[in-house]
Design a protein around this motif. Structure first.
Motif, PDB file in Angstrom:
ATOM      1  N   LEU A 138      -3.855   4.805  15.067  1.00 56.39           N
ATOM      2  CA  LEU A 138      -4.241   5.098  13.667  1.00 56.39           C
ATOM      3  C   LEU A 138      -3.291   4.431  12.674  1.00 56.39           C
ATOM      4  O   LEU A 138      -3.694   4.051  11.584  1.00 56.39           O
ATOM      5  N   ARG A 139      -2.033   4.271  13.094  1.00 51.44           N
ATOM      6  CA  ARG A 139      -1.073   3.577  12.202  1.00 51.44           C
ATOM      7  C   ARG A 139      -1.495   2.120  12.002  1.00 51.44           C
ATOM      8  O   ARG A 139      -1.401   1.573  10.917  1.00 51.44           O
ATOM      9  N   THR A 140      -1.999   1.495  13.072  1.00 51.29           N
ATOM     10  CA  THR A 140      -2.489   0.110  12.926  1.00 51.29           C
ATOM     11  C   THR A 140      -3.742   0.101  12.052  1.00 51.29           C
ATOM     12  O   THR A 140      -3.887  -0.739  11.169  1.00 51.29           O
ATOM     13  N   VAL A 141      -4.636   1.071  12.276  1.00 49.52           N
ATOM     14  CA  VAL A 141      -5.874   1.142  11.477  1.00 49.52           C
ATOM     15  C   VAL A 141      -5.526   1.199   9.989  1.00 49.52           C
ATOM     16  O   VAL A 141      -6.141   0.521   9.162  1.00 49.52           O
ATOM     17  N   GLU A 142      -4.516   1.992   9.680  1.00 50.96           N
ATOM     18  CA  GLU A 142      -4.123   2.208   8.281  1.00 50.96           C
ATOM     19  C   GLU A 142      -3.762   0.907   7.569  1.00 50.96           C
ATOM     20  O   GLU A 142      -3.945   0.775   6.368  1.00 50.96           O
ATOM     21  N   GLN A 176     -15.411  -2.693   4.731  1.00 50.96           N
ATOM     22  CA  GLN A 176     -14.768  -2.265   3.489  1.00 50.96           C
ATOM     23  C   GLN A 176     -14.641  -3.437   2.502  1.00 50.96           C
ATOM     24  O   GLN A 176     -14.912  -3.293   1.319  1.00 50.96           O
ATOM     25  N   ARG A 177     -14.258  -4.599   3.030  1.00 54.46           N
ATOM     26  CA  ARG A 177     -14.127  -5.769   2.137  1.00 54.46           C
ATOM     27  C   ARG A 177     -15.475  -6.209   1.572  1.00 54.46           C
ATOM     28  O   ARG A 177     -15.547  -6.841   0.533  1.00 54.46           O
ATOM     29  N   LYS A 178     -16.570  -5.857   2.308  1.00 54.21           N
ATOM     30  CA  LYS A 178     -17.905  -6.195   1.799  1.00 54.21           C
ATOM     31  C   LYS A 178     -18.412  -5.150   0.806  1.00 54.21           C
ATOM     32  O   LYS A 178     -19.562  -5.179   0.386  1.00 54.21           O
ATOM     33  N   GLY A 179     -17.587  -4.145   0.514  1.00 50.50           N
ATOM     34  CA  GLY A 179     -17.977  -3.126  -0.462  1.00 50.50           C
ATOM     35  C   GLY A 179     -18.745  -1.965   0.169  1.00 50.50           C
ATOM     36  O   GLY A 179     -19.307  -1.137  -0.558  1.00 50.50           O
ATOM     37  N   GLU A 180     -18.764  -1.890   1.495  1.00 52.08           N
ATOM     38  CA  GLU A 180     -19.445  -0.768   2.149  1.00 52.08           C
ATOM     39  C   GLU A 180     -18.530   0.462   2.154  1.00 52.08           C
ATOM     40  O   GLU A 180     -17.303   0.330   2.103  1.00 52.08           O
ATOM     41  N   GLN A 181     -19.172   1.639   2.248  1.00 50.20           N
ATOM     42  CA  GLN A 181     -18.391   2.885   2.291  1.00 50.20           C
ATOM     43  C   GLN A 181     -17.953   3.187   3.706  1.00 50.20           C
ATOM     44  O   GLN A 181     -18.786   3.568   4.545  1.00 50.20           O
ATOM     45  N   VAL A 182     -16.664   3.009   3.982  1.00 49.12           N
ATOM     46  CA  VAL A 182     -16.134   3.455   5.273  1.00 49.12           C
ATOM     47  C   VAL A 182     -15.429   4.767   4.979  1.00 49.12           C
ATOM     48  O   VAL A 182     -14.545   4.812   4.110  1.00 49.12           O
ATOM     49  N   VAL A 183     -15.857   5.852   5.648  1.00 52.68           N
ATOM     50  CA  VAL A 183     -15.342   7.157   5.244  1.00 52.68           C
ATOM     51  C   VAL A 183     -14.316   7.734   6.214  1.00 52.68           C
ATOM     52  O   VAL A 183     -13.482   8.540   5.828  1.00 52.68           O
ATOM     53  N   ALA A 184     -14.373   7.313   7.488  1.00 47.08           N
ATOM     54  CA  ALA A 184     -13.443   7.912   8.452  1.00 47.08           C
ATOM     55  C   ALA A 184     -13.266   7.015   9.669  1.00 47.08           C
ATOM     56  O   ALA A 184     -14.189   6.284  10.037  1.00 47.08           O
ATOM     57  N   VAL A 185     -12.072   7.104  10.243  1.00 46.36           N
ATOM     58  CA  VAL A 185     -11.830   6.449  11.539  1.00 46.36           C
ATOM     59  C   VAL A 185     -11.145   7.472  12.426  1.00 46.36           C
ATOM     60  O   VAL A 185     -10.154   8.089  12.039  1.00 46.36           O
ATOM     61  N   LEU A 227     -10.437   8.806   5.832  1.00 48.85           N
ATOM     62  CA  LEU A 227      -9.886   9.849   6.699  1.00 48.85           C
ATOM     63  C   LEU A 227      -9.495   9.221   8.034  1.00 48.85           C
ATOM     64  O   LEU A 227     -10.333   8.595   8.695  1.00 48.85           O
ATOM     65  N   LEU A 228      -8.237   9.380   8.403  1.00 51.46           N
ATOM     66  CA  LEU A 228      -7.781   8.894   9.710  1.00 51.46           C
ATOM     67  C   LEU A 228      -7.451  10.121  10.543  1.00 51.46           C
ATOM     68  O   LEU A 228      -6.661  10.972  10.104  1.00 51.46           O
ATOM     69  N   THR A 229      -8.058  10.229  11.701  1.00 49.56           N
ATOM     70  CA  THR A 229      -7.912  11.461  12.464  1.00 49.56           C
ATOM     71  C   THR A 229      -8.019  11.209  13.972  1.00 49.56           C
ATOM     72  O   THR A 229      -8.593  10.200  14.388  1.00 49.56           O
ATOM     73  N   THR A 230      -7.463  12.132  14.733  1.00 43.93           N
ATOM     74  CA  THR A 230      -7.675  12.056  16.187  1.00 43.93           C
ATOM     75  C   THR A 230      -8.861  12.957  16.572  1.00 43.93           C
ATOM     76  O   THR A 230      -9.199  13.071  17.736  1.00 43.93           O
ATOM     77  N   ASP A 231      -9.475  13.569  15.573  1.00 41.29           N
ATOM     78  CA  ASP A 231     -10.600  14.481  15.816  1.00 41.29           C
ATOM     79  C   ASP A 231     -11.938  13.740  15.616  1.00 41.29           C
ATOM     80  O   ASP A 231     -12.388  13.518  14.490  1.00 41.29           O
ATOM     81  N   VAL A 232     -12.549  13.409  16.743  1.00 39.11           N
ATOM     82  CA  VAL A 232     -13.797  12.630  16.737  1.00 39.11           C
ATOM     83  C   VAL A 232     -14.892  13.336  15.941  1.00 39.11           C
ATOM     84  O   VAL A 232     -15.624  12.721  15.152  1.00 39.11           O
ATOM     85  N   ILE A 236     -16.068   5.404  12.026  1.00 33.91           N
ATOM     86  CA  ILE A 236     -15.784   4.591  13.203  1.00 33.91           C
ATOM     87  C   ILE A 236     -14.995   5.433  14.199  1.00 33.91           C
ATOM     88  O   ILE A 236     -13.975   6.035  13.848  1.00 33.91           O
ATOM     89  N   ILE A 237     -15.508   5.458  15.434  1.00 30.77           N
ATOM     90  CA  ILE A 237     -14.837   6.257  16.466  1.00 30.77           C
ATOM     91  C   ILE A 237     -14.242   5.285  17.475  1.00 30.77           C
ATOM     92  O   ILE A 237     -14.981   4.658  18.244  1.00 30.77           O
ATOM     93  N   GLY A 238     -12.922   5.155  17.468  1.00 26.67           N
ATOM     94  CA  GLY A 238     -12.231   4.191  18.336  1.00 26.67           C
ATOM     95  C   GLY A 238     -11.556   3.153  17.472  1.00 26.67           C
ATOM     96  O   GLY A 238     -12.185   2.171  17.068  1.00 26.67           O
ATOM     97  N   GLY A 239     -10.277   3.379  17.164  1.00 26.18           N
ATOM     98  CA  GLY A 239      -9.563   2.486  16.248  1.00 26.18           C
ATOM     99  C   GLY A 239      -8.791   1.400  16.983  1.00 26.18           C
ATOM    100  O   GLY A 239      -7.589   1.235  16.801  1.00 26.18           O
TER     101      GLY A 239
END
Ligand code: NAP
Length: 295
Positions: free
Chosen positions: A42-46, A25-34, A53-58, A10-13
């Motif tokens: 990113l602190r709110t995303v967490e 994620q709650r539906k059991g899907e693989q979310v790998v990065a935001v 992976l939480l990053t500022t690098d798109v 996901i690009i844009g948190g």
């Protein structure tokens, strides 16, 4: 052939991106990065999406996924897609989706040229914060726009994973579709602000004005849900009460109420459209003439 498993990046948190990641994620899907712009977001995303992976690098986030959802502000979607495509963070066979109601798929063309399959999924809903989005995304209608059949099925599936109801929308109709959403939601809020200002003029404090109006607004919404627009319309236009209308218009014919007069006359024209079933033709014509006189 091995079954494809979506790895969502996901690009844009912000409100929508964080809520979408949380639901998937709650539906059991693989979310790998935001990826997001600031470490603050990113602190709110967490708090909502765990163990990714939480990053500022798109580009870094994009490279981890094969199903990329862009949820930056609309104006940044084209540049974000370009960055992903130029860095080969989006590849042949990947899916790339944005969630804007106003934009078409042209903003995703750099990824399409790399062989990615593109779509837009727009929830016909309003989200003021992440919590509201987590609650209201499920059950919302989503406009799904694609240029090909393949991504159409996938995007519809994604909407269903989010608990939404997918409805197909042609790319060329998106602007008008989005105008409809703005009129129904954002301009409704603006209209309530206009009512708030009127009540402030007669001495009600800002908060009290909205509080006083709330039961009326909620009652109107309930009537709309139950009866539809034609039967939910009450008031002077619906009754053909031309004397009251004239009094309102004369009261608004004041230099400082110029905007309000414009809003009142033009929306009353739409109300007249609804009243035609109940009010006589002659009375409707009189009302129209009166409204035009004050327009
Ligand atoms: N909110 C709604 O009611 C609603 C309804 C339907 C559809 N949508 C659509 O959903 C999408 C997202 O809207 P939203 O309301 O979630 O917006 P938002 O709350 O403003 O979130 C946008 C996020 O994008 C991040 N961002 C900004 N520039 C970035 C960049 N260059 N790279 C990566 N991340 C970046 C921002 O980070 P910072 O916070 O660090 O600046 C912010 O977290 C838009 O396309 C919008 O049209 C919104």
């Amino acid at each position: 052939m091995a079954r494809r498993v979506d790895r969502f990046a996901i690009i844009g948190g912000g409100r929508v991106g964080t809520a979408v990641g949380n639901i998937l994620q709650r539906k059991g899907e693989q979310v790998v990065a935001v990826a997001s712009r600031s470490s603050d977001s990113l602190r709110t995303v967490e708090r909502y999406i765990k163990g990714v992976l939480l990053t500022t690098d798109v580009v870094k986030a994009g490279k981890k996924g094969n199903a990329i959802i862009i949820t930056t502000p609309d104006d940044l979607i084209a540049d974000t897609c370009l960055s992903l495509a130029s860095a080969r963070a989006v590849k042949k066979g990947d899916y790339l989706v944005h969630m804007s109601g106003a934009l078409g798929l042209d903003v995703l063309e750099p990824a399409e040229e790399m062989g990615a399959r593109t779509a837009s999924i727009h929830p016909l809903q309003t989200f003021a914060d992440v919590r509201g989005a987590v609650r209201n995304i499920p059950g919302s209608v989503f406009a799904v726009t694609t240029r090909e059949k393949g991504p159409q099925a996938w995007a519809g599936g994604l909407v269903r994973k989010l608990g939404g109801d997918p409805v197909l929308l042609a790319e060329e109709d998106k602007t008008l579709y989005h105008i409809g959403a703005v009129v129904a939601s954002n301009l409704l809020v603006a209209l309530e602000h206009a009512a708030e200002l009127i009540y402030q003029e007669i001495g009600l404090h800002e908060e009290k004005a909205l509080k006083a109006l709330m039961p009326l607004i909620e009652g109107t919404v309930r009537n709309l849900r139950r009866l539809g627009t034609e039967k939910a319309l009450t008031g002077p236009v619906a009754r053909g009460d031309i004397g009251v209308l004239r009094r309102h218009l004369e009261c608004l014919e004041h230099e400082e109420r110029e905007q309000l007069l414009k809003v009142y006359t033009s929306l009353s024209m739409f109300a007249l459209d609804l009243a035609e079933a109940e009010v006589s033709k002659a009375r409707c014509e009189e009302i129209e003439e009166l409204l035009l006189h004050f327009s």
